[in-house]
Write a protein that holds these residues in place. Structure first.
Motif, PDB file in Angstrom:
ATOM      1  N   SER A  43     -23.631  -6.711-112.910  1.00 48.43           N
ATOM      2  CA  SER A  43     -23.943  -6.336-111.492  1.00 48.43           C
ATOM      3  C   SER A  43     -24.572  -7.409-110.708  1.00 48.43           C
ATOM      4  O   SER A  43     -25.091  -8.523-111.236  1.00 48.43           O
ATOM      5  N   TRP A  44     -24.667  -7.225-109.537  1.00 45.64           N
ATOM      6  CA  TRP A  44     -25.623  -8.311-108.672  1.00 45.64           C
ATOM      7  C   TRP A  44     -25.801  -7.489-107.307  1.00 45.64           C
ATOM      8  O   TRP A  44     -25.217  -6.442-106.919  1.00 45.64           O
ATOM      9  N   ASP A  45     -26.964  -8.155-106.959  1.00 46.63           N
ATOM     10  CA  ASP A  45     -27.708  -7.711-105.567  1.00 46.63           C
ATOM     11  C   ASP A  45     -27.325  -8.600-104.531  1.00 46.63           C
ATOM     12  O   ASP A  45     -27.376  -9.918-104.816  1.00 46.63           O
ATOM     13  N   TYR A  55     -27.431  -4.149-100.968  1.00 43.97           N
ATOM     14  CA  TYR A  55     -26.541  -3.370-101.481  1.00 43.97           C
ATOM     15  C   TYR A  55     -26.609  -3.964-103.311  1.00 43.97           C
ATOM     16  O   TYR A  55     -26.805  -5.136-103.443  1.00 43.97           O
ATOM     17  N   ARG A  56     -26.258  -3.076-104.346  1.00 43.05           N
ATOM     18  CA  ARG A  56     -25.991  -3.550-105.653  1.00 43.05           C
ATOM     19  C   ARG A  56     -24.595  -3.180-105.917  1.00 43.05           C
ATOM     20  O   ARG A  56     -24.058  -2.043-105.791  1.00 43.05           O
ATOM     21  N   LYS A  58     -21.793  -2.899-108.916  1.00 46.87           N
ATOM     22  CA  LYS A  58     -21.760  -2.794-110.636  1.00 46.87           C
ATOM     23  C   LYS A  58     -20.100  -2.971-110.595  1.00 46.87           C
ATOM     24  O   LYS A  58     -19.350  -2.341-110.179  1.00 46.87           O
ATOM     25  N   ASN A  80     -24.409   4.558-107.857  1.00 47.15           N
ATOM     26  CA  ASN A  80     -25.584   4.789-108.558  1.00 47.15           C
ATOM     27  C   ASN A  80     -25.389   6.160-109.235  1.00 47.15           C
ATOM     28  O   ASN A  80     -25.681   6.490-110.366  1.00 47.15           O
ATOM     29  N   SER A 109     -26.989   1.333-102.997  1.00 44.66           N
ATOM     30  CA  SER A 109     -28.052   0.562-102.342  1.00 44.66           C
ATOM     31  C   SER A 109     -28.737  -0.343-103.477  1.00 44.66           C
ATOM     32  O   SER A 109     -28.909  -0.301-104.670  1.00 44.66           O
ATOM     33  N   GLY A 110     -29.143  -1.628-103.026  1.00 47.08           N
ATOM     34  CA  GLY A 110     -29.691  -2.673-103.874  1.00 47.08           C
ATOM     35  C   GLY A 110     -31.183  -3.082-103.122  1.00 47.08           C
ATOM     36  O   GLY A 110     -31.719  -2.428-102.405  1.00 47.08           O
ATOM     37  N   GLU A 111     -31.475  -4.282-103.628  1.00 40.19           N
ATOM     38  CA  GLU A 111     -32.848  -4.762-103.385  1.00 40.19           C
ATOM     39  C   GLU A 111     -32.749  -5.410-102.038  1.00 40.19           C
ATOM     40  O   GLU A 111     -31.515  -5.817-101.558  1.00 40.19           O
TER      41      GLU A 111
END
Length: 324
Positions: A43-45, A55-56, A58, A80, A109-111
């Protein structure tokens, strides 16, 4: 995607209690423990250049070598909620040989200073004034109309990143959306059918904006004439036109909520849409699937749909039967 705190079917379109869990919310966490992860996932943000939202992403990658053409890919909105279940199902069923191995991508949604806004990202138009008077809770100054920028995020930022991670078959990419995400999928199929080979719309919010998506069906006629229709799976829970036991306990005006569900006419609108679009698939009926999941509600149907959807996307051919 990040949910707003509202129970309205028109905005949330999924149980408002299904918020993404954060590590600090875990009760009784053991010292030195870490969050559990799903096998074979990364995964990455990132903050998107197209709309400035966080955004995140996966990604589940099957073990073993990729096919010569690359892996099929399933992109999931509302990652999610849906990513873990779909990734686990694809891993198990492909290892058993029941379906082809495939990459699964969950988008949520991510960081970032501005988290992804599900309602804004998934909608291409505002609600009508009548609909605003029917929907139980529009929340605090909801935004609509972020569809174009979010679609660009998928096409220009997420897809290229996935392709750098793993070989993919661009001709076998599928987009899955549920509820408001289902409307996003249908609108994308009608306006940008070249972007995915298969579209899966589960409980799509076809009622929104005076059923405007129905007027877009003519956009597929050009593809039909050229013999380039995509695959489409339409699904809906058979009990979606009445309040479920859980919904009847939501802290909203229940009479108004029942009126909203009645107006949404989830099952009827999906059947109507299938009837309207079916003539385009007369020459290739295998490309269109309508499945009403009897007994399922709006918030249970995604889990009943997993195996039918995976079979539609990735089924292995049945072995030949020896007549002797």
């Amino acid at each position: 995607m990040k949910f707003r705190a509202t129970a309205a079917l028109g905005l949330l379109s999924a149980a408002f209690l299904a918020l993404p869990a954060r590590s600090e919310q875990v009760v009784g966490r053991q010292e030195g423990s870490s969050q559990a992860t799903i096998d074979s996932t990364k995964s990455w943000d990132f903050v998107a250049k197209n709309n400035g939202e966080g955004y995140r992403v996966k990604v589940f990658v099957p073990r073993g070598g990729a096919p010569r053409a690359g892996f099929p890919v399933l992109y999931l909105l509302d990652g999610n909620i849906l990513f873990g279940t779909f990734a686990g199902a694809v891993r198990n069923e492909s290892q058993s040989g029941d379906i082809e191995p495939a990459v699964v991508v969950g988008i949520e949604s991510g960081e970032g200073k501005v988290g992804a806004d599900r309602t804004y990202d998934f909608t291409y138009a505002d609600l009508s004034e009548q609909e605003k008077s029917i929907v139980v809770d529009l929340g605090s100054q909801p935004r609509f109309g972020g569809y174009d920028k979010f679609r660009q995020v998928i096409e220009e930022e997420i897809k290229p990143a996935v392709e750098k991670m793993v070989p993919v078959d661009r001709k076998r990419q599928a987009l899955f959306g549920w509820s408001l995400g289902g409307q996003f999928v249908v609108h994308t199929m009608l306006k940008h059918p070249e972007s995915f080979g298969t579209f899966v719309a589960l409980s799509p919010a076809l009622w929104r904006s005076n059923r405007s998506v129905f007027s877009e069906i003519s956009g597929l006629k050009v593809r039909d004439a050229a013999g380039q229709l995509p695959f489409l799976f339409l699904g809906v829970g058979g009990n979606e036109e009445r309040l479920s036991a859980g919904m009847s306990k939501w802290p909203v005006d229940q009479a108004k909520f029942a009126a909203e569900v009645k107006y949404a006419r989830m099952v009827g609108n999906v059947r109507d849409f299938a009837d309207d679009i079916r003539p385009l698939f007369n020459k290739t009926p295998e490309r269109l699937r309508l499945h009403v999941f009897e007994g399922d509600t709006h918030n249970t149907v995604p889990w009943s749909a997993i195996n039918p959807v995976l079979q539609f996307l990735l089924a292995q051919p049945a072995p030949a039967v020896n007549a002797n």
